[in-house]
Design a protein around this motif. Structure first.
Motif, PDB file in Angstrom:
ATOM      1  N   ALA A 126      38.728   3.827  21.100  1.00 36.96           N
ATOM      2  CA  ALA A 126      39.473   4.115  22.324  1.00 36.96           C
ATOM      3  C   ALA A 126      40.963   3.862  22.117  1.00 36.96           C
ATOM      4  N   THR A 184      39.287   6.531  32.545  1.00 30.23           N
ATOM      5  CA  THR A 184      38.000   6.678  33.229  1.00 30.23           C
ATOM      6  C   THR A 184      36.896   6.017  32.410  1.00 30.23           C
ATOM      7  N   LYS A 185      36.920   6.230  31.105  1.00 33.04           N
ATOM      8  CA  LYS A 185      35.924   5.608  30.249  1.00 33.04           C
ATOM      9  C   LYS A 185      36.026   4.083  30.324  1.00 33.04           C
ATOM     10  N   LYS A 203      41.242  10.541  30.787  1.00 39.06           N
ATOM     11  CA  LYS A 203      39.868  10.452  30.295  1.00 39.06           C
ATOM     12  C   LYS A 203      39.588   9.054  29.747  1.00 39.06           C
ATOM     13  N   GLU A 204      40.526   8.515  28.992  1.00 36.25           N
ATOM     14  CA  GLU A 204      40.341   7.181  28.417  1.00 36.25           C
ATOM     15  C   GLU A 204      40.309   6.109  29.503  1.00 36.25           C
ATOM     16  N   LYS A 242      33.280   1.197  31.618  1.00 29.09           N
ATOM     17  CA  LYS A 242      32.856   0.273  30.570  1.00 29.09           C
ATOM     18  C   LYS A 242      32.713  -1.154  31.108  1.00 29.09           C
TER      19      LYS A 242
END
Length: 57
Positions: free
Chosen positions: A2, A51-52, A48-49, A56
């Motif tokens: 990431a 959101t990930k 996107k990152e 998490k």
């Protein structure tokens, strides 16, 4: 992994912003549009990152 993607997103954003500024300065509309597109791509990757990361934790 990431961290690599976040760095890539930031790099795309900065590169796009620079290209957009240079294009605007020299009056090259094509370069300005390319810069905007590149910056938008970096923004999307960063979103996107984020959101990930949110899912998490």
């Amino acid at each position: 992994m990431a961290r690599d993607q976040k760095a890539k997103a930031k790099k795309e954003q900065l590169k796009g912003k620079a290209k957009e500024s240079v294009g605007r300065t020299v009056g090259n509309e094509s370069m300005t549009v390319e810069g905007r597109a590149e910056r938008a791509k970096g923004d999307a990757r960063q979103a996107k990152e984020k959101t990930k990361d949110a899912f998490k934790h």
